[in-house]
Design a protein around this motif. Structure first.
Motif, PDB file in Angstrom:
ATOM      1  N   LEU A  46       0.847  -1.214   0.025  1.00  0.00           N
ATOM      2  CA  LEU A  46       0.012  -0.132   0.043  1.00  0.00           C
ATOM      3  C   LEU A  46       0.903   1.242   0.095  1.00  0.00           C
ATOM      4  CD1 LEU A  46      -2.624  -1.030   2.700  1.00  0.00           C
ATOM      5  CD2 LEU A  46      -3.115  -0.892   0.163  1.00  0.00           C
ATOM      6  N   ALA A  47       2.044   1.311   0.808  1.00  0.00           N
ATOM      7  CA  ALA A  47       2.884   2.734   0.930  1.00  0.00           C
ATOM      8  C   ALA A  47       4.153   2.028   0.835  1.00  0.00           C
ATOM      9  CB  ALA A  47       2.427   3.033   2.084  1.00  0.00           C
ATOM     10  N   ASP A  48       5.082   2.901   0.370  1.00  0.00           N
ATOM     11  CA  ASP A  48       6.437   2.897   0.630  1.00  0.00           C
ATOM     12  C   ASP A  48       6.694   3.374   1.787  1.00  0.00           C
ATOM     13  OD1 ASP A  48       9.150   2.980   0.580  1.00  0.00           O
ATOM     14  OD2 ASP A  48       9.551   4.142  -1.384  1.00  0.00           O
ATOM     15  N   THR A  49       6.990   2.487   2.872  1.00  0.00           N
ATOM     16  CA  THR A  49       7.236   2.867   4.118  1.00  0.00           C
ATOM     17  C   THR A  49       8.837   2.620   4.592  1.00  0.00           C
ATOM     18  OG1 THR A  49       7.006   0.460   4.808  1.00  0.00           O
ATOM     19  CG2 THR A  49       5.169   2.066   5.091  1.00  0.00           C
ATOM     20  N   ALA A  50       9.635   2.669   3.519  1.00  0.00           N
ATOM     21  CA  ALA A  50      11.170   2.406   3.700  1.00  0.00           C
ATOM     22  C   ALA A  50      11.774   3.416   4.291  1.00  0.00           C
ATOM     23  CB  ALA A  50      11.532   1.844   2.436  1.00  0.00           C
ATOM     24  N   PRO A  51      11.566   4.852   3.958  1.00  0.00           N
ATOM     25  CA  PRO A  51      12.198   5.896   4.499  1.00  0.00           C
ATOM     26  C   PRO A  51      12.037   5.941   5.872  1.00  0.00           C
ATOM     27  CG  PRO A  51      11.092   6.656   2.323  1.00  0.00           C
ATOM     28  CD  PRO A  51      10.489   5.232   2.752  1.00  0.00           C
ATOM     29  N   ASP A  52      10.930   5.715   6.695  1.00  0.00           N
ATOM     30  CA  ASP A  52      10.726   5.749   7.906  1.00  0.00           C
ATOM     31  C   ASP A  52      11.149   4.505   8.718  1.00  0.00           C
ATOM     32  OD1 ASP A  52       9.662   8.396   7.708  1.00  0.00           O
ATOM     33  OD2 ASP A  52       7.692   7.503   7.154  1.00  0.00           O
ATOM     34  N   LEU A  53      10.839   3.617   8.195  1.00  0.00           N
ATOM     35  CA  LEU A  53      11.449   2.190   8.593  1.00  0.00           C
ATOM     36  C   LEU A  53      13.145   2.183   8.905  1.00  0.00           C
ATOM     37  CD1 LEU A  53       9.265  -0.548   7.032  1.00  0.00           C
ATOM     38  CD2 LEU A  53       9.229   0.067   9.509  1.00  0.00           C
ATOM     39  N   THR A  54      13.629   2.741   7.801  1.00  0.00           N
ATOM     40  CA  THR A  54      15.202   2.761   7.765  1.00  0.00           C
ATOM     41  C   THR A  54      15.581   3.980   8.717  1.00  0.00           C
ATOM     42  OG1 THR A  54      15.326   2.350   5.223  1.00  0.00           O
ATOM     43  CG2 THR A  54      17.007   3.483   6.343  1.00  0.00           C
ATOM     44  N   ALA A  55      14.822   5.062   8.848  1.00  0.00           N
ATOM     45  CA  ALA A  55      15.251   5.974   9.941  1.00  0.00           C
ATOM     46  C   ALA A  55      15.206   5.510  11.236  1.00  0.00           C
ATOM     47  CB  ALA A  55      14.267   7.125   9.813  1.00  0.00           C
ATOM     48  N   ALA A  56      14.118   4.697  11.713  1.00  0.00           N
ATOM     49  CA  ALA A  56      13.821   4.036  12.933  1.00  0.00           C
ATOM     50  C   ALA A  56      14.978   2.931  13.201  1.00  0.00           C
ATOM     51  CB  ALA A  56      12.323   3.369  13.207  1.00  0.00           C
ATOM     52  N   LEU A  57      15.112   1.902  12.117  1.00  0.00           N
ATOM     53  CA  LEU A  57      16.213   1.027  12.316  1.00  0.00           C
ATOM     54  C   LEU A  57      17.475   1.546  12.578  1.00  0.00           C
ATOM     55  CD1 LEU A  57      17.310  -1.873  12.119  1.00  0.00           C
ATOM     56  CD2 LEU A  57      17.370  -1.602   9.690  1.00  0.00           C
ATOM     57  N   ASN A  58      17.757   2.735  11.771  1.00  0.00           N
ATOM     58  CA  ASN A  58      19.273   3.073  12.069  1.00  0.00           C
ATOM     59  C   ASN A  58      19.471   4.029  13.378  1.00  0.00           C
ATOM     60  OD1 ASN A  58      20.376   2.283   9.610  1.00  0.00           O
ATOM     61  ND2 ASN A  58      19.922   3.711   8.207  1.00  0.00           N
ATOM     62  N   HIS A  59      18.373   4.614  13.999  1.00  0.00           N
ATOM     63  CA  HIS A  59      18.191   5.269  14.853  1.00  0.00           C
ATOM     64  C   HIS A  59      18.611   4.199  16.257  1.00  0.00           C
ATOM     65  CE1 HIS A  59      17.195   7.850  18.556  1.00  0.00           C
ATOM     66  NE2 HIS A  59      16.487   6.734  18.801  1.00  0.00           N
ATOM     67  N   ALA A  60      17.938   3.122  16.092  1.00  0.00           N
ATOM     68  CA  ALA A  60      18.275   1.902  17.091  1.00  0.00           C
ATOM     69  C   ALA A  60      19.673   1.489  16.976  1.00  0.00           C
ATOM     70  CB  ALA A  60      17.173   0.817  16.779  1.00  0.00           C
ATOM     71  N   LEU A  61      20.096   1.160  15.711  1.00  0.00           N
ATOM     72  CA  LEU A  61      21.534   0.625  15.318  1.00  0.00           C
ATOM     73  C   LEU A  61      22.388   1.620  16.011  1.00  0.00           C
ATOM     74  CD1 LEU A  61      21.116  -0.889  11.812  1.00  0.00           C
ATOM     75  CD2 LEU A  61      21.200  -2.153  14.040  1.00  0.00           C
ATOM     76  N   GLY A  62      22.414   2.986  15.749  1.00  0.00           N
ATOM     77  CA  GLY A  62      23.291   3.834  16.261  1.00  0.00           C
ATOM     78  C   GLY A  62      23.203   3.897  17.749  1.00  0.00           C
ATOM     79  N   ARG A  63      22.159   3.718  18.523  1.00  0.00           N
ATOM     80  CA  ARG A  63      22.108   3.623  19.898  1.00  0.00           C
ATOM     81  C   ARG A  63      22.742   2.353  20.554  1.00  0.00           C
ATOM     82  NH1 ARG A  63      17.734   6.297  22.307  1.00  0.00           N
ATOM     83  NH2 ARG A  63      18.292   5.281  24.180  1.00  0.00           N
ATOM     84  N   LEU A  64      22.929   1.385  19.501  1.00  0.00           N
ATOM     85  CA  LEU A  64      23.452   0.258  19.976  1.00  0.00           C
ATOM     86  C   LEU A  64      24.943   0.188  19.512  1.00  0.00           C
ATOM     87  CD1 LEU A  64      20.477  -2.320  19.050  1.00  0.00           C
ATOM     88  CD2 LEU A  64      21.420  -1.617  21.405  1.00  0.00           C
ATOM     89  N   GLY A  65      25.532   1.220  18.890  1.00  0.00           N
ATOM     90  CA  GLY A  65      26.951   1.413  18.459  1.00  0.00           C
ATOM     91  C   GLY A  65      26.880   0.741  17.368  1.00  0.00           C
ATOM     92  N   ARG A  66      26.043   0.585  16.362  1.00  0.00           N
ATOM     93  CA  ARG A  66      26.281  -0.151  15.182  1.00  0.00           C
ATOM     94  C   ARG A  66      26.250   0.834  13.779  1.00  0.00           C
ATOM     95  NH1 ARG A  66      25.322  -5.532  15.039  1.00  0.00           N
ATOM     96  NH2 ARG A  66      26.084  -6.408  17.013  1.00  0.00           N
ATOM     97  N   ALA A  67      26.805   0.619  12.809  1.00  0.00           N
ATOM     98  CA  ALA A  67      26.859   1.572  11.741  1.00  0.00           C
ATOM     99  C   ALA A  67      25.132   1.614  11.075  1.00  0.00           C
ATOM    100  CB  ALA A  67      27.465   0.925  10.472  1.00  0.00           C
ATOM    101  N   ALA A  68      24.958   2.565  10.132  1.00  0.00           N
ATOM    102  CA  ALA A  68      23.661   2.500   9.490  1.00  0.00           C
ATOM    103  C   ALA A  68      23.602   1.371   8.337  1.00  0.00           C
ATOM    104  CB  ALA A  68      23.350   4.134   9.207  1.00  0.00           C
ATOM    105  N   VAL A  69      22.547   1.316   7.887  1.00  0.00           N
ATOM    106  CA  VAL A  69      22.278   0.555   6.627  1.00  0.00           C
ATOM    107  C   VAL A  69      21.409   1.393   5.716  1.00  0.00           C
ATOM    108  CG1 VAL A  69      22.317  -1.809   7.897  1.00  0.00           C
ATOM    109  CG2 VAL A  69      20.055  -0.674   7.726  1.00  0.00           C
ATOM    110  N   PRO A  70      21.612   1.011   4.421  1.00  0.00           N
ATOM    111  CA  PRO A  70      21.072   1.916   3.426  1.00  0.00           C
ATOM    112  C   PRO A  70      19.611   1.473   3.156  1.00  0.00           C
ATOM    113  CG  PRO A  70      22.437   0.371   2.363  1.00  0.00           C
ATOM    114  CD  PRO A  70      22.773   0.408   3.936  1.00  0.00           C
ATOM    115  N   ALA A  71      18.744   2.603   2.873  1.00  0.00           N
ATOM    116  CA  ALA A  71      17.395   2.380   2.691  1.00  0.00           C
ATOM    117  C   ALA A  71      17.141   1.173   1.585  1.00  0.00           C
ATOM    118  CB  ALA A  71      16.684   3.499   2.280  1.00  0.00           C
ATOM    119  N   GLU A  72      18.019   0.898   0.669  1.00  0.00           N
ATOM    120  CA  GLU A  72      17.803   0.012  -0.172  1.00  0.00           C
ATOM    121  C   GLU A  72      17.771  -1.574   0.192  1.00  0.00           C
ATOM    122  OE1 GLU A  72      16.139  -1.591  -3.458  1.00  0.00           O
ATOM    123  OE2 GLU A  72      16.266   0.724  -3.182  1.00  0.00           O
ATOM    124  N   SER A  73      18.906  -1.548   1.182  1.00  0.00           N
ATOM    125  CA  SER A  73      18.829  -2.994   1.970  1.00  0.00           C
ATOM    126  C   SER A  73      17.817  -3.110   2.693  1.00  0.00           C
ATOM    127  CB  SER A  73      20.133  -2.905   2.812  1.00  0.00           C
ATOM    128  OG  SER A  73      21.457  -2.853   2.074  1.00  0.00           O
TER     129      SER A  73
END
Length: 221
Positions: free
Chosen positions: A17-44
């Motif tokens: 229904l919707a391209d939710t990747a931008p917001d899912l990517t932002a949330a995932l990378n926020h969590a990964l950053g808090r855990l000391g991890r690198a960001a992952v690209p939206a395409e991944s």
């Protein structure tokens, strides 16, 4: 006028229904950053979606290093808090979707959502996109004890929408496996979040744009 062949059309949400990747990517990378991890690209991230938020976090952790359940437990509430607050910042409906939904509604078709997203997040996103009046049923990944590809959530969504002859629209192997298990025709979009080429999904029919949805459903009927 020939009667439309389906009483209910159920849809997956993310990547369908919707391209939710931008917001899912932002949330995932926020969590990964808090855990000391690198960001992952939206395409991944587009290829990681489909099994719910916890699975998305697990895949994000696996893509950036070691993963264990303690890290998932630590990061999951961080992901959820951020995503709930920023659920529709960059999310957009796919082109042609709302016109297709209007046409289905004009034909008396009841519309439902069957997603592996947490039901509360699904409802929050639907509201943020001003779709509350469009969908008569929303079944999420935690609505029942099982989730897609088990067919039970799809059956539940159809039942809550009033039952009758139904079809399912999705974007991933999870969706086509769900429809197959339910014995229902499945339309798969080629522009979603699939982890494999759309031709390998085994859908009843593929569409490249929502302008093709109504004719596809009519052919399936």
């Amino acid at each position: 006028m020939t009667r439309f062949p389906f009483d209910v059309v159920a849809f997956d949400l993310d990547g369908t229904l919707a391209d939710t990747a931008p917001d899912l990517t932002a949330a995932l990378n926020h969590a990964l950053g808090r855990l000391g991890r690198a960001a992952v690209p939206a395409e991944s991230v587009r290829h990681m979606v489909g099994h719910g938020a916890r699975a998305l976090l697990q895949k994000g952790l696996a893509a950036t290093g070691e993963v264990d359940e303690a890290l998932v437990e630590q990061g999951f509430p961080i992901f959820l808090e951020y995503y709930e607050t920023n659920i529709a910042v960059g999310t957009k409906p796919f082109d042609g979707l709302e016109a297709a939904l209007d046409t289905l509604a004009s034909k008396g078709v009841k519309l439902a959502i069957c997603t592996n997203k947490l039901e509360s997040l699904g409802r929050r996103l639907v509201s943020a996109l001003n779709w509350d009046d469009r969908f008569v049923a929303i079944v999420g990944g935690d609505t029942l004890p099982v989730r897609k590809p088990d067919p039970a959530p799809l059956f539940e969504a159809i039942a809550r929408a009033g039952g009758g002859r139904a079809a399912f629209v999705g974007d991933s192997i999870t969706d086509t496996d769900t429809a197959r298990a339910a014995g229902l025709p499945c339309v798969a979009v080629t522009f979603g979040f699939s982890d494999r080429p759309p031709a390998q999904l085994g859908a009843s029919v593929l569409i490249d744009h929502f302008d093709e949805l109504i004719p596809a459903l009519e052919r399936l009927g």
